[in-house]
Enzyme design. Structure first.
Site, PDB file in Angstrom:
ATOM      1  N   ASP A  67      31.717  50.872  45.629  1.00 58.63           N
ATOM      2  CA  ASP A  67      33.283  50.388  46.313  1.00 58.63           C
ATOM      3  C   ASP A  67      32.615  50.537  47.578  1.00 58.63           C
ATOM      4  O   ASP A  67      32.222  51.539  48.050  1.00 58.63           O
ATOM      5  CB  ASP A  67      34.120  51.064  45.784  1.00 58.63           C
ATOM      6  CG  ASP A  67      35.430  51.246  45.403  1.00 58.63           C
ATOM      7  OD1 ASP A  67      36.053  50.353  44.632  1.00 58.63           O
ATOM      8  OD2 ASP A  67      35.633  51.222  46.874  1.00 58.63           O
ATOM      9  N   ASP A 119      37.955  43.433  42.119  1.00 57.06           N
ATOM     10  CA  ASP A 119      39.405  44.036  42.039  1.00 57.06           C
ATOM     11  C   ASP A 119      39.554  44.236  42.803  1.00 57.06           C
ATOM     12  O   ASP A 119      39.454  45.083  43.345  1.00 57.06           O
ATOM     13  CB  ASP A 119      39.204  45.228  40.951  1.00 57.06           C
ATOM     14  CG  ASP A 119      40.457  46.018  40.220  1.00 57.06           C
ATOM     15  OD1 ASP A 119      41.255  45.500  40.886  1.00 57.06           O
ATOM     16  OD2 ASP A 119      40.378  46.346  39.627  1.00 57.06           O
ATOM     17  N   ASP A 147      24.008  50.243  51.855  1.00 55.74           N
ATOM     18  CA  ASP A 147      24.023  49.047  52.326  1.00 55.74           C
ATOM     19  C   ASP A 147      22.416  48.419  51.937  1.00 55.74           C
ATOM     20  O   ASP A 147      22.986  46.793  51.672  1.00 55.74           O
ATOM     21  CB  ASP A 147      23.953  48.744  53.986  1.00 55.74           C
ATOM     22  CG  ASP A 147      25.472  49.549  54.232  1.00 55.74           C
ATOM     23  OD1 ASP A 147      26.582  48.859  53.884  1.00 55.74           O
ATOM     24  OD2 ASP A 147      25.955  49.190  55.517  1.00 55.74           O
ATOM     25  N   CYS A 179      45.912  43.911  40.893  1.00 52.98           N
ATOM     26  CA  CYS A 179      47.319  44.423  40.086  1.00 52.98           C
ATOM     27  C   CYS A 179      48.601  43.926  40.559  1.00 52.98           C
ATOM     28  O   CYS A 179      49.291  45.331  40.816  1.00 52.98           O
ATOM     29  CB  CYS A 179      47.188  45.474  40.023  1.00 52.98           C
ATOM     30  SG  CYS A 179      46.536  46.534  41.367  1.00 52.98           S
TER      31      CYS A 179
END
Length: 428
Positions: A263, A306, A290, A359
């Site tokens: 993330d 997501d 990275d 979402c």
């Protein structure tokens, strides 16, 4: 506390939310900390009133011709709790902590106004600027779809098959009213609560602490299942966050292969380590730097995205977000989504797939993003949503909204939060 005192507290919290432009959860937490006399049951009911008031904000404002916190809180009891004006006044009578009973003016408004006569955007409890987006997403069903997004949500669980089974979990939490969920063999649903009810705190149970299940909306579980992972795959969960879908993928892969959880906001990954330990997931490793991320380029069978989004599909759980959301925030999210899709394609091996998830029900974040990506990347194709649904769930495809770009799940159609899913395959 009696209902009158709880209603007064909810009005106070709603005033705080409005005056300080802050999330409902923060305002409720602060109120609880400064009113230690209120028990957990009191705080739960006050929270119910506050969230119901925000879910039905436009409806209550139209009925009372006022957007004052009192109108919204009383509107919650009328519209979401199903109480009559007479029942509300009876509950307030004799309670010295209660707000004033409904006035003659308020009673007159209630007797002369019916939501069936209200404009569509009022009945949908929708911000004006979101109306054309809802119309594009849902067509002639847009009002009923947004009404479903203004109701109370269920509490959904996913049985963790690495350590238990749905049958064992259902037996262990049988007192909660839990039942098998639709679509998936691991899904469990505890129905929405009514009135002053409260969902059980399942996360304090020994079974949860032992990793038998996770709290996860069935729509989120379905999105993870549609990614169609299999044993031995190499998977990058690029926007892993707290790891809900990561855990679902790990269980589906039965701890085989490798999942890399990443993330961009590293602090969002913090909860994943304890969750992985509790769930018994051994095929997941967090990737935060990275250099380690670059080593994955060209190696992945699947990249799960997501994507950061407006969260419009979760309005029934976070109704305050509906009223804070702006067109500028939507534009920011769209830009981020396009950038992420362009970034993650380099991690795929030939024949690999991107599972793109939001979402949100906004087409700008969903079908438009897929179409734009495919136009700019002719070496990718969109996998047929109907085929994906049939392979994953076997039946019930008429309940999802399928298009050439992907599929949309919704409270009105699939009984889930609002989710979008698309699978984009790189040509071999």
């Amino acid at each position: 506390m009696r209902l009158g005192g709880r209603l007064a507290a909810a009005i106070e919290v709603l005033s705080d939310i409005e005056s300080r432009h802050r999330p409902a959860a923060d305002a409720l937490k602060d109120w609880g900390q400064s009113h230690r006399f209120a028990g957990s049951g009191d705080r739960a009911v006050i929270g119910n009133i506050v969230y119901d008031a925000l879910r039905r904000k436009r409806s209550a404002t139209w009925i009372f011709d006022s957007s004052e916190p009192r109108a919204l809180a009383v509107g919650a009891l009328l519209l979401q709790w199903g109480m009559s004006p007479e029942a509300i006044n009876e509950a307030l009578e004799g309670d010295r902590f209660a707000p004033a009973p409904l006035s003659e003016t308020e009673l007159s408004l209630l007797s002369s106004r019916s939501l069936s006569d209200a404009p569509d955007e009022i009945r949908a409890d929708c911000p004006d600027w979101c109306v054309p987006l809802a119309q594009e997403a849902f067509g002639e069903d847009w009002v009923s779809e947004l009404q479903a997004l203004s109701g109370r949500p269920p509490l959904d669980l996913r049985a963790n098959t690495l350590l238990s089974s749905r049958e064992r979990v259902l037996e262990a939490i049988s007192s909660t009213g839990a039942a098998p969920g639709d679509y998936l063999v691991d899904a469990i649903r505890i129905p929405p609560i009514d009135g002053d009810g409260r969902h059980p705190n399942v996360q304090t149970s020994d079974e949860f602490k032992s990793g038998w299940f996770e709290v996860q909306d069935i729509g989120s579980q379905m999105a993870a299942a549609l990614a169609c992972v299999s044993h031995g795959m190499q998977v990058l969960d690029y926007c892993a966050g707290a790891g809900g879908k990561t855990l679902a993928l790990s269980a589906a892969m039965k701890n085989s292969g490798q999942i890399f959880a990443h993330d961009a906001e590293r602090q969002r990954l913090s909860p994943i380590f304890e969750r992985l330990r509790r769930a018994g997931c051994r095929n997941v490793q967090a990737v935060t730097d990275d250099e380690a991320l670059r080593a994955l380029e060209g190696q992945m069978d699947l990249v799960l995205v997501d994507a950061p989004c407006t969260g419009s599909g979760t309005w029934r759980r976070r109704p305050d977000a509906k009223w804070r959301l702006t067109e500028k925030q939507l534009d920011t999210r769209v830009s981020e989504q396009s950038s992420i899709l362009e970034t993650v394609k380099r991690f795929l091996k030939p024949g690999g797939r991107i599972a793109y998830i939001t979402c949100s029900f906004f087409p700008q974040e969903n079908a438009h993003r897929v179409a734009s990506f495919l136009e700019a990347n002719p070496d990718f194709t969109s996998m047929d949503p109907a085929t994906l649904w049939q392979q994953t769930f076997r039946e019930g495809s008429e309940r999802a909204r399928l298009s050439s770009e992907g599929m949309t799940l919704s409270p009105a159609r699939t009984g889930t939060d609002g989710f979008f899913f698309a699978a984009l395959q790189k040509r071999s």
